[in-house]
Design a protein around this motif. Structure first.
Motif, PDB file in Angstrom:
ATOM      1  N   GLY A   1     -36.380  10.716  38.667  1.00 16.74           N
ATOM      2  CA  GLY A   1     -36.909   9.493  39.266  1.00 16.74           C
ATOM      3  C   GLY A   1     -36.731   9.466  40.769  1.00 16.74           C
ATOM      4  N   ARG A   2     -35.559   9.880  41.225  1.00 23.67           N
ATOM      5  CA  ARG A   2     -35.278   9.907  42.667  1.00 23.67           C
ATOM      6  C   ARG A   2     -36.178  10.925  43.362  1.00 23.67           C
ATOM      7  N   ALA A   3     -36.292  12.121  42.790  1.00 29.73           N
ATOM      8  CA  ALA A   3     -37.146  13.144  43.387  1.00 29.73           C
ATOM      9  C   ALA A   3     -38.599  12.672  43.455  1.00 29.73           C
ATOM     10  N   THR A   4     -39.027  11.950  42.423  1.00 27.12           N
ATOM     11  CA  THR A   4     -40.395  11.443  42.401  1.00 27.12           C
ATOM     12  C   THR A   4     -40.612  10.407  43.489  1.00 27.12           C
ATOM     13  N   ALA A   5     -39.618   9.564  43.718  1.00 29.65           N
ATOM     14  CA  ALA A   5     -39.728   8.569  44.785  1.00 29.65           C
ATOM     15  C   ALA A   5     -39.933   9.246  46.140  1.00 29.65           C
ATOM     16  N   PHE A   6     -39.172  10.289  46.410  1.00 36.56           N
ATOM     17  CA  PHE A   6     -39.314  10.971  47.691  1.00 36.56           C
ATOM     18  C   PHE A   6     -40.621  11.742  47.775  1.00 36.56           C
ATOM     19  N   ALA A   7     -41.082  12.279  46.650  1.00 35.36           N
ATOM     20  CA  ALA A   7     -42.371  12.984  46.662  1.00 35.36           C
ATOM     21  C   ALA A   7     -43.510  12.029  47.004  1.00 35.36           C
ATOM     22  N   PHE A   8     -43.502  10.847  46.408  1.00 35.74           N
ATOM     23  CA  PHE A   8     -44.530   9.863  46.735  1.00 35.74           C
ATOM     24  C   PHE A   8     -44.377   9.372  48.171  1.00 35.74           C
ATOM     25  N   ALA A   9     -43.141   9.198  48.624  1.00 30.42           N
ATOM     26  CA  ALA A   9     -42.916   8.741  49.994  1.00 30.42           C
ATOM     27  C   ALA A   9     -43.496   9.734  50.996  1.00 30.42           C
TER      28      ALA A   9
END
Length: 248
Positions: A16-24
């Motif tokens: 979830g955290r990695a996905t947040a940064f990928a979208f950011a």
């Protein structure tokens, strides 16, 4: 369309955290959610430091009213939700079926299955009215395989995949897509708890055809693809991301 609005549950650690940064990194506006306030605020601050328009909203996906309020707050903040990633999950209590109980079953299924169902319910309420949107649920390769000593977890992920396909069929005519990613062994806290020792983790990595366990970013890239317009003709699918582990 201007910068997309992305909602992520279970955003505080791992995939979830990695996905947040990928979208950011792609310029998206973000609503990140989880149960721990302090960690959520720290994630919000870190995303903002990287230039993202991001907000943390605490919610427990096991509770209908909290999920409703989370989705409504996201819409109040940004006006819509373009994509949602339902990542909140738990491995529960791994072990023999003989050691399971009603309590261990509920602890796993309430988060993994009920949490996914409630998240879909409220996300689809918004997306069907918009007549667009993409939802990505997070399953596991155990969602389409058996798993000794992980029967409750595997059962919960089978349920997530069935719900994903059913929801996709239900809402396809409204222009909303629903898919899932099924990670194989991925280097997260959950994997550490499953394997228990460095030796077991190394043995698991050796069993993967690509010769390593996945990284959260590997899964995040698959999620961002499914959520994007690049996957506009993909719905009702379970996309396995496992280094070839289930290929043979």
């Amino acid at each position: 369309m201007d910068k997309p609005v992305i909602l992520i549950t279970g955003a505080l650690t791992g995939i979830g955290r990695a996905t947040a940064f990928a979208f950011a990194e792609s310029g998206a506006r973000l609503v990140v959610s989880g149960r721990r306030e302090a960690e959520g605020r720290a994630l919000e601050a870190e995303l903002r430091q990287r230039g993202a328009d991001a907000v943390f909203i605490r919610a427990d996906v096991r509770h209908d009213d909290e999920v409703r309020d989370l989705v409504d707050a996201a819409v109040a903040r940004f006006g819509r939700i373009d994509a949602a990633v339902n990542n909140a999950g738990t491995e529960g209590q791994p072990g023999s079926i003989l050691d399971q109980s009603a309590e261990s079953y509920a602890a796993t299924f309430d988060t993994n299955v009920l949490g996914t169902l409630l998240s879909l319910k409220h996300e689809l309420r918004v997306m069907q009215a918009q007549k667009h949107g993409s939802i990505v649920n997070v399953s596991s390769t155990y969602g389409h395989e058996g798993a000794a000593y992980a029967s409750v977890y595997a059962g919960s992920k089978h349920a997530v995949e069935g719900i994903t396909k059913s929801a996709a069929l239900e809402v396809a005519s409204s222009g909303v897509r629903v898919n899932a990613v099924a990670p194989g062994p991925t280097d997260t806290g959950m994997l550490e708890r499953f394997t228990g020792t460095a030796e077991r983790k190394a043995a698991l990595a050796a069993s993967v055809p690509l010769g390593r366990v996945g990284q959260p970013n590997d899964i995040a890239r698959a999620i961002t693809f499914l959520a994007s317009d690049a996957a506009s003709f993909v719905t009702g699918q379970i996309v396995t991301v496992d280094g070839g582990k289930t290929a043979g």
